[in-house]
Scaffold this motif. Structure first.
Motif, PDB file in Angstrom:
ATOM      1  N   GLY B 201       0.810  -1.210   0.000  1.00  0.00           N
ATOM      2  CA  GLY B 201       0.000   0.000   0.000  1.00  0.00           C
ATOM      3  C   GLY B 201       0.843   1.260   0.000  1.00  0.00           C
ATOM      4  O   GLY B 201       2.058   1.221   0.141  1.00  0.00           O
ATOM      5  N   ASP B 202       0.204   2.394  -0.179  1.00  0.00           N
ATOM      6  CA  ASP B 202       0.950   3.646  -0.199  1.00  0.00           C
ATOM      7  C   ASP B 202       1.222   4.127   1.223  1.00  0.00           C
ATOM      8  O   ASP B 202       0.773   3.531   2.197  1.00  0.00           O
ATOM      9  N   ALA B 203       1.973   5.214   1.323  1.00  0.00           N
ATOM     10  CA  ALA B 203       2.420   5.680   2.634  1.00  0.00           C
ATOM     11  C   ALA B 203       1.251   5.951   3.572  1.00  0.00           C
ATOM     12  O   ALA B 203       1.284   5.597   4.740  1.00  0.00           O
ATOM     13  N   GLU B 204       0.224   6.553   3.019  1.00  0.00           N
ATOM     14  CA  GLU B 204      -0.936   6.898   3.833  1.00  0.00           C
ATOM     15  C   GLU B 204      -1.551   5.640   4.439  1.00  0.00           C
ATOM     16  O   GLU B 204      -1.866   5.564   5.617  1.00  0.00           O
ATOM     17  N   PHE B 205      -1.655   4.619   3.561  1.00  0.00           N
ATOM     18  CA  PHE B 205      -2.275   3.392   4.025  1.00  0.00           C
ATOM     19  C   PHE B 205      -1.382   2.660   5.020  1.00  0.00           C
ATOM     20  O   PHE B 205      -1.867   2.087   5.985  1.00  0.00           O
ATOM     21  N   GLN B 206      -0.065   2.729   4.791  1.00  0.00           N
ATOM     22  CA  GLN B 206       0.852   2.097   5.732  1.00  0.00           C
ATOM     23  C   GLN B 206       0.711   2.702   7.122  1.00  0.00           C
ATOM     24  O   GLN B 206       0.721   2.003   8.118  1.00  0.00           O
ATOM     25  N   LYS B 207       0.555   4.020   7.125  1.00  0.00           N
ATOM     26  CA  LYS B 207       0.406   4.729   8.389  1.00  0.00           C
ATOM     27  C   LYS B 207      -0.873   4.267   9.096  1.00  0.00           C
ATOM     28  O   LYS B 207      -0.892   3.992  10.281  1.00  0.00           O
ATOM     29  N   LYS B 208      -1.911   4.145   8.304  1.00  0.00           N
ATOM     30  CA  LYS B 208      -3.203   3.689   8.801  1.00  0.00           C
ATOM     31  C   LYS B 208      -3.076   2.272   9.363  1.00  0.00           C
ATOM     32  O   LYS B 208      -3.597   1.957  10.423  1.00  0.00           O
ATOM     33  N   ALA B 209      -2.355   1.452   8.610  1.00  0.00           N
ATOM     34  CA  ALA B 209      -2.189   0.067   9.004  1.00  0.00           C
ATOM     35  C   ALA B 209      -1.413  -0.049  10.307  1.00  0.00           C
ATOM     36  O   ALA B 209      -1.812  -0.778  11.219  1.00  0.00           O
ATOM     37  N   ILE B 210      -0.314   0.723  10.392  1.00  0.00           N
ATOM     38  CA  ILE B 210       0.474   0.716  11.625  1.00  0.00           C
ATOM     39  C   ILE B 210      -0.376   1.200  12.787  1.00  0.00           C
ATOM     40  O   ILE B 210      -0.382   0.626  13.874  1.00  0.00           O
TER      41      ILE B 210
END
Lengths: 291, 414
Positions: B201-210
């Protein structure tokens, strides 16, 4: 440090396993998954086709027409007095189809589901069970076709004067169960073995074809016994012959019925199912290493 | 020690694999196994195998992917599992998630384990997003009622509201991953086993995931086993970590300690972190890097020892070069407050609070200027490695595309 005495572990993962290690509670817990698998199978098969579920009708109809032309009109196999050969063949094919689809579709369970089985745990037996259930729906549709033609022949033609459903029809649900168990059991055995020895997958393809000719699908058992008495035991002890003969006896009233035959089918199918379950259960533990 | 509440106990787990082509000779091995089993003997192939070291060739066809793994996980703990490729992480996860069974040993658990070795397992391309939520959820062990209850939440989390009734085969790969992760994130098992699903996923989604992972572990007090190569993620998510190498646990400790141990254990062999030259005529005696591991965005300290007794005013020039001999940074003491270094002492330190170099190998050239004369120049006195890290303090490593830049810089968008 406090050591916990009498620890109550929910479950243990280890290499030791019992002969049959089925957790029925767990299988029940995953019943929604079974239904969703069935739903997936049903709705995805005919996506992007024009005729859609009509294919369920077309396949047995055309096969019956061809069988009638070849085996009855050309080769002259008698189907019994007052029984239209078309209806006779349709009965054979409908019941044979259920068994063979159950068998063929479950026989590559492990290979087909490698991707899922390799990533997530759920009771593996859910997968072949879902195949049996979704095939049951197809079988139901094909049974409707059979009933349709049955009504047509009985009420709109004078050809079917010899066909009457018998009281044995009450045992019909049991017969379906035995067909399912037989197909499932054999399928599970083959799928477990194919997993390691890929040779078997070649066998399944033409084996099923050959088995059909040995299962009295397009001829009555009595006719075979009359023509080829020395090989008739091959056909006679094939449990699928008994199933198909019983199916025709129940619906069309042809052939003879014996409790022995019924009992034989019951014992063999349950036995094969149990063997299948044991083999499948043993394989599912580590199949991902050998596939 | 506080009262322990062990939810998962891994007891002497070992796993053996056969090398080479499975297929040839398996029947004979099977028969052999069966024969020794009948005679009540041990499996003859269990003894011959050896530990899993990829680079060495041996006669044995069997190998231990895992050997005598032992650890315990407390309820509510987030345990990181780190190790190089082939260290046995995935095998361990597979055993934990019951995809395969161990050869020896056992794992005891007090809770239901759900595993996320991959997102989107069982997605069917022909089915719509919504249908796949149900199917995938059920595969992961949720009941239909549970999924129904969380359906809206899942759809919202995925951000695919508009496409939810479109077949998944029409989705972009990113959307598919978002949807799949959304389902996985709403699982509520007692123990969650997660493999590197965050690398998508993109950075935004990675942040969301974390963020979601943090909620799961901290907010809900769920036990999580987390396998990753992303050291920043391990550090920010996990409380404790286990380091695997060649199928064995080689370190167990707090996540920060484990990450340092792992990085130190894996750094390049040809680096020089200390230069020493004890010769009377040259003033620079030694240059060394004080940190064991250098990570992008973290501190770096250089300690230089100089014999200063003959000089009144000295300046040090340290140039940092990449392997293509391009100069990346210049650390000159001319810019310090006094404009030069005091000569009363002989140990100097150059401290960088936040390393802006990206992942890679670098050289240092050092030069000493005293009383406006170049006294000494040392080419390539040190060679060091910088590892990827969480430069922007956002919970995950700097992304690969960003790493094409030679240096990083703090910035703000208005």
């Amino acid at each position: 440090m406090s050591i916990q005495k009498n620890e109550d572990w929910l479950y243990t993962i280890s290499s030791k396993n019992k002969l049959i290690d089925l957790n029925f509670k767990e299988i029940w817990y995953y019943r929604d998954l079974l239904l969703l698998f069935v739903k997936r199978d049903i709705i995805t098969v005919y996506k992007q086709t024009i005729l859609g579920p009509l294919w369920y009708f077309i396949q047995p109809l055309f096969t019956s027409v061809i069988f009638t032309l070849i085996f009855n009109n050309l080769a002259g196999i008698p189907t019994g007095e007052g029984v239209p050969s078309f209806l006779f063949n349709l009965a054979g094919i409908t019941s044979w189809n259920y068994f063979s689809t159950c068998f063929v579709d479950t026989s590559d369970t492990f290979k087909k589901n490698q991707a899922i089985f390799g990533k997530v745990y759920f009771p593996r037996v859910i997968t072949p069970l879902s195949v049996i259930v979704s095939n049951l729906l197809k079988f139901g549709i094909q049974l409707l076709v059979f009933v349709g033609f049955y009504i047509y022949f009985v009420f709109f033609t004078s050809k079917a004067y010899g066909t009457t459903p018998t009281m044995a029809l009450l045992g019909f649900p049991l017969l379906i169960l035995f067909m399912a168990l037989l197909g499932l059991g054999l399928g599970m055995i083959i799928s477990s073995l194919t997993n390691k020895y890929r040779d078997l997958k070649f066998l399944v393809g033409f084996g099923v074809q050959l088995l059909m000719y040995g299962s009295a699908v397009m001829y009555p058992l009595s006719y075979f016994e009359e023509k080829l008495p020395e090989y008739s035991w091959l056909v006679k002890y094939n449990p699928m012959t008994a199933v198909i003969e019983l199916f025709r006896y129940m619906t069309l009233g042809v052939g003879d019925f014996s409790m022995f035959e019924f009992g034989y089918v019951a014992v063999v199918s349950v036995l094969i199912f149990l063997i299948g379950l044991i083999v499948f259960n043993k394989t599912e533990k580590s199949f991902i290493d050998t596939v | 020690m506080p009262k322990t509440d062990v939810i998962l106990k891994v007891d002497n787990i070992s796993k053996q694999y056969r090398l080479g082509l499975v297929g040839t000779g398996t029947l004979s091995h099977d028969l052999n196994r069966w024969w020794s089993k009948i005679r009540g003997k041990e499996d003859p192939y269990l003894k011959v195998s050896e530990s899993n070291d990829r680079s060495t060739i041996s006669k044995s066809n069997y190998v231990w992917a895992l050997q005598d793994i032992n650890f315990e996980v407390q309820r509510g703990e987030v345990l990181g599992i780190i190790g190089k490729n082939g260290a046995g992480k995935s095998t361990l996860l597979k055993i934990l998630s019951r995809v395969t069974s161990p050869t020896n040993g056992e794992i005891k658990t007090k809770g239901r384990i759900a595993s996320l070795l991959e997102v989107g397992t069982g997605f069917h391309p022909e089915m719509t997003g919504k249908e796949n939520i149900y199917l995938n959820g059920a595969i992961l062990g949720m009941t239909k009622a549970e999924i129904k209850q969380k359906e809206d939440e899942i759809i919202e989390f995925s951000g695919c509201q508009r496409y939810i009734n479109t077949p998944v085969k029409r989705y972009s790969s990113g959307m598919r991953v978002r949807l799949a992760f959304a389902v996985a994130a709403h699982l509520e098992p007692d123990i969650l086993v997660v493999d590197e699903v965050l690398a998508v996923g993109d950075a935004e989604f990675q942040k969301k995931a974390i963020g979601k992972m943090q909620d799961i572990s901290k907010g809900d007090g769920r036990t999580v086993l987390f396998v990753s190569h992303n050291m920043a993620a391990v550090k920010s998510l996990c409380t404790r970590a286990v380091v695997l190498e060649n199928g064995k646990v080689i370190f167990e400790g707090s996540s920060a300690e484990s990450v340092v141990f792992y990085l130190q254990n894996n750094k390049s062999k040809d680096i020089i972190t200390k230069y020493q030259y004890d010769c009377s005529e040259k003033p620079i005696k030694s240059i060394e890097i004080l940190e064991d591991v250098l990570i992008t965005g973290e501190k770096m300290t250089l300690r230089i020892r100089i014999d200063t007794k003959n000089y009144t005013k000295i300046n040090l020039h340290l140039g940092i070069y990449d392997l293509n001999d391009e100069k990346i940074l210049h650390l000159s003491s001319e810019y310090c407050k006094e404009g030069s270094l005091k000569t009363k002492k002989n140990i100097y330190e150059c401290f960088m609070p936040k390393l802006t170099l990206t992942e890679g190998l670098y050289y240092i050239n050092a030069g000493l200027v005293a009383d406006n004369l170049i006294i000494e120049e040392i080419k390539k006195c040190l060679k060091f490695e910088v590892l990827n890290g969480d430069f922007y303090k956002c919970g995950f490593n700097t992304r690969k595309s960003t790493l094409k830049a030679k240096t990083l810089i703090d910035f703000e968008w208005k």
